[in-house]
Design an enzyme around this catalytic site. Structure first.
Site, PDB file in Angstrom:
ATOM      1  N   LYS A  83     -12.214  -6.118  -6.922  1.00  0.00           N
ATOM      2  CA  LYS A  83     -11.752  -7.415  -7.404  1.00  0.00           C
ATOM      3  C   LYS A  83     -12.415  -7.723  -8.737  1.00  0.00           C
ATOM      4  O   LYS A  83     -13.645  -7.692  -8.849  1.00  0.00           O
ATOM      5  CB  LYS A  83     -12.154  -8.501  -6.401  1.00  0.00           C
ATOM      6  CG  LYS A  83     -11.013  -9.050  -5.585  1.00  0.00           C
ATOM      7  CD  LYS A  83     -11.541 -10.204  -4.768  1.00  0.00           C
ATOM      8  CE  LYS A  83     -10.464 -10.874  -4.003  1.00  0.00           C
ATOM      9  NZ  LYS A  83     -11.003 -11.957  -3.180  1.00  0.00           N
TER      10      LYS A  83
HETATM   11  C1  E4P Z   1      -8.880 -14.473  -1.976  1.00  0.00           C
HETATM   12  O1  E4P Z   1      -8.895 -13.291  -2.253  1.00  0.00           O
HETATM   13  C2  E4P Z   1     -10.109 -15.293  -2.000  1.00  0.00           C
HETATM   14  O2  E4P Z   1     -11.129 -14.588  -1.330  1.00  0.00           O
HETATM   15  C3  E4P Z   1     -10.006 -16.615  -1.288  1.00  0.00           C
HETATM   16  O3  E4P Z   1      -8.731 -16.763  -0.702  1.00  0.00           O
HETATM   17  C4  E4P Z   1     -10.485 -17.771  -2.094  1.00  0.00           C
HETATM   18  O4  E4P Z   1     -10.165 -18.944  -1.428  1.00  0.00           O
HETATM   19  P1  E4P Z   1     -10.983 -20.304  -1.517  1.00  0.00           P
HETATM   20  O5  E4P Z   1     -10.234 -21.210  -2.402  1.00  0.00           O
HETATM   21  O6  E4P Z   1     -10.988 -20.798  -0.104  1.00  0.00           O
HETATM   22  O7  E4P Z   1     -12.361 -19.988  -2.012  1.00  0.00           O
END
Ligand code: E4P
Length: 217
Positions: A83
């Protein structure tokens, strides 16, 4: 359409794997920090548990260090996806990693515009953060559907992941918008198979069966 689980919690991942309902897993530094676990060993446990892609996020925004971390992660398993946060440096790192054959998930995208650039840089996956887009007062469903439409007619190979999904309704909205993947936190995933009328119906059938067995011993 694929479903990923958005967590670094091993029990939750095992639970979903055992039900056969997940195709992959996403993590991020906040998710890992909440678990309070040792990073590398936990990521390797998840990579062994989940047969599909597992997204592991870099912990820097400097191009060289992102690439260095990504190359290190990519050696942890065949199903590693790195990522990379969306910004100019993230796009630079994505280009370099794509050329090296390392799979990337360009994350923290809040608009279809950013998603288009991530795809151009060669991202394998592009994560649009539904809940956070909605938090800012924008139409999150529109951003997802717009990205899906652009990716389709532009022939982009990158897959769109809807993340930051905070309810079952969010998950279903993202699926209806046509994203390739939804990544769902365990709390929502474990609500998706529950319906009070289903429970009642199963109980009704069991009660009839118990009565029948009493009468036909
Ligand atoms: C996605 O890949 C992220 O890990 C995650 O959905 C982020 O979401 P949040 O807004 O709950 O931090």
């Amino acid at each position: 359409m694929d479903i990923y689980i958005d967590t670094a919690n091993l029990e939750e991942i095992k639970n979903a794997v055992d039900m056969g309902i997940i195709d992959g897993c996403t993590t991020n530094p906040a998710i890992v920090a909440k678990e309070g676990c040792e990073f590398e060993s936990r990521m390797k446990e998840i990579l062994a548990l989940v047969k599909g892609p597992v997204s592991i996020e870099v912990t820097t925004i400097d191009v060289d260090t992102m690439v260095e971390e990504a190359v290190k992660y990519s050696k942890w398993g065949d199903n590693v996806v790195v990522k990379i946060p969306m910004d100019a440096n993230g796009l630079r790192a994505t280009k370099i990693l794509t050329e090296k054959g390392i799979k990337t998930n360009v994350t923290c995208c809040m608009s279809s515009t950013q998603a288009v650039l991530a795809a151009k840089a060669g991202a394998t996956y592009v994560s649009l953060f539904y809940g956070r887009i909605a938090d800012m007062g924008y139409d999150a469903m529109y951003e997802l559907a717009d990205a899906v439409n652009i990716f389709e007619h532009s022939g982009f190979e990158s897959k769109i992941i809807a993340g930051s999904l905070r309810s079952v309704a969010d998950v279903m909205t993202a699926i209806r918008a046509g994203v390739h993947i939804v990544t769902v936190p365990p709390a929502s995933l474990n609500k998706m198979y529950v319906h009070p009328r289903t429970k009642e119906t199963i109980q009704e059938f069991l009660d009839f069966w118990a009565d029948y067995k009493k009468k036909h011993k």
